[in-house]
Design a protein around this motif. Structure first.
Motif, PDB file in Angstrom:
ATOM      1  N   UNK A 198      -9.880 -18.886 -15.303  1.00  0.00           N
ATOM      2  CA  UNK A 198     -10.875 -20.151 -16.117  1.00  0.00           C
ATOM      3  C   UNK A 198     -10.244 -21.095 -16.787  1.00  0.00           C
ATOM      4  N   UNK A 199      -9.934 -22.464 -16.479  1.00  0.00           N
ATOM      5  CA  UNK A 199      -9.440 -23.592 -16.700  1.00  0.00           C
ATOM      6  C   UNK A 199     -10.598 -24.512 -17.555  1.00  0.00           C
ATOM      7  N   UNK A 200     -10.760 -25.579 -18.569  1.00  0.00           N
ATOM      8  CA  UNK A 200     -11.903 -26.174 -18.853  1.00  0.00           C
ATOM      9  C   UNK A 200     -10.932 -27.696 -19.539  1.00  0.00           C
ATOM     10  N   UNK A 201     -11.889 -28.257 -19.655  1.00  0.00           N
ATOM     11  CA  UNK A 201     -11.543 -29.543 -19.992  1.00  0.00           C
ATOM     12  C   UNK A 201     -12.647 -30.137 -20.266  1.00  0.00           C
ATOM     13  N   UNK A 202     -12.673 -31.431 -20.524  1.00  0.00           N
ATOM     14  CA  UNK A 202     -14.132 -33.506 -20.542  1.00  0.00           C
ATOM     15  C   UNK A 202     -15.097 -32.922 -19.439  1.00  0.00           C
ATOM     16  N   UNK A 203     -14.740 -32.315 -18.178  1.00  0.00           N
ATOM     17  CA  UNK A 203     -15.115 -32.852 -17.176  1.00  0.00           C
ATOM     18  C   UNK A 203     -15.745 -30.982 -17.152  1.00  0.00           C
ATOM     19  N   UNK A 204     -15.666 -30.020 -17.705  1.00  0.00           N
ATOM     20  CA  UNK A 204     -16.466 -29.004 -17.833  1.00  0.00           C
ATOM     21  C   UNK A 204     -14.932 -27.688 -16.909  1.00  0.00           C
ATOM     22  N   UNK A 205     -15.497 -26.784 -16.270  1.00  0.00           N
ATOM     23  CA  UNK A 205     -15.087 -25.200 -16.059  1.00  0.00           C
ATOM     24  C   UNK A 205     -14.689 -25.149 -14.472  1.00  0.00           C
ATOM     25  N   UNK A 206     -13.359 -24.540 -14.008  1.00  0.00           N
ATOM     26  CA  UNK A 206     -12.704 -25.185 -12.737  1.00  0.00           C
ATOM     27  C   UNK A 206     -12.343 -23.942 -12.302  1.00  0.00           C
ATOM     28  N   UNK A 207     -12.397 -23.212 -11.342  1.00  0.00           N
ATOM     29  CA  UNK A 207     -11.588 -22.368 -11.101  1.00  0.00           C
ATOM     30  C   UNK A 207      -9.997 -22.567 -10.526  1.00  0.00           C
ATOM     31  N   UNK A 208      -9.015 -21.929  -9.937  1.00  0.00           N
ATOM     32  CA  UNK A 208      -7.481 -21.638  -9.995  1.00  0.00           C
ATOM     33  C   UNK A 208      -7.876 -23.028  -8.603  1.00  0.00           C
ATOM     34  N   UNK A 209      -8.438 -22.912  -7.307  1.00  0.00           N
ATOM     35  CA  UNK A 209      -8.591 -23.617  -6.439  1.00  0.00           C
ATOM     36  C   UNK A 209      -9.032 -25.447  -6.640  1.00  0.00           C
ATOM     37  N   UNK A 210     -10.532 -25.462  -7.394  1.00  0.00           N
ATOM     38  CA  UNK A 210     -10.165 -26.478  -7.846  1.00  0.00           C
ATOM     39  C   UNK A 210      -8.654 -26.767  -8.804  1.00  0.00           C
TER      40      UNK A 210
END
Length: 188
Positions: free
Chosen positions: A103-115
């Motif tokens: 799980x990755x988080x930045x100002x745009x929200x969360x994302x998984x590996x593929x994204x």
């Protein structure tokens, strides 16, 4: 007129007759007392950690500082490898450094590996620096780092430079280090 049905209740060695409402409120009062007792235990543990914690932490650090240093160096090295992939464009290696369930988080929200892999495929770092690196051991084979990242490069054809506070959780799975969580917050 019957206002309450009396219920036969066994209380220890005695049998008493009472109504369901009385039973309900008695159980509610017991539950509150249990919750308050639990809160007092937690409060006591927190107070104890403030008193004894620093001594225990120092003792633990002295006992594990060699292992801690090695673990920290390993995890910082893995984080640098991941950033170096964005410098060289080696997205295949970049992808292998990220856990499938990351799980990755930045100002745009969360994302998984593929994204994350898809969105960073067009990012190239020209240079980066990691400053004020802090480390917290999670287990013998995992740890969290937090640091200030200064980076310069291109993203989707446009030049950028940024300073962010980043953190990452690295774990060793099946003999291989992978990033399980990463977060970036713009520095002010």
């Amino acid at each position: 007129v019957v206002l309450f049905n009396l219920t036969r209740v066994q209380s220890g060695d005695h049998v008493i007759r009472t109504n369901p409402t009385t039973i309900y409120f008695r159980k509610l009062r017991e539950a509150r007392l249990m919750k308050n007792s639990s809160n007092m235990v937690v409060l006591g543990l927190v107070c104890l950690s403030f008193v004894a914690g620093p001594h225990l932490v120092r003792a633990h650090f002295r006992a594990t500082s060699g292992n801690e240093d090695t673990l920290q160096k390993t995890i910082v090295e893995q984080e640098r490898r991941e950033l170096d992939c964005l410098k060289t464009g080696n997205m295949e290696l970049f992808s292998t450094l990220i856990a499938d369930d990351a799980v990755f988080v930045n100002a745009r929200g969360t994302a998984g590996k593929a994204e994350v892999v898809k969105n960073t495929s067009d990012v190239r770092l020209e240079e980066f620096t990691m400053e004020d690196v802090r480390f917290a051991r999670v287990s013998a084979e995992s740890g969290v780092i937090a640091y200030k990242l200064t980076e310069k490069g291109t993203a989707h054809g446009k030049a950028f430079s940024a300073q962010v506070y980043a953190s990452a959780l690295w774990v060793k799975r099946d003999g291989k280090w992978v990033s399980l969580f990463s977060q970036e917050t713009a520095a002010r």
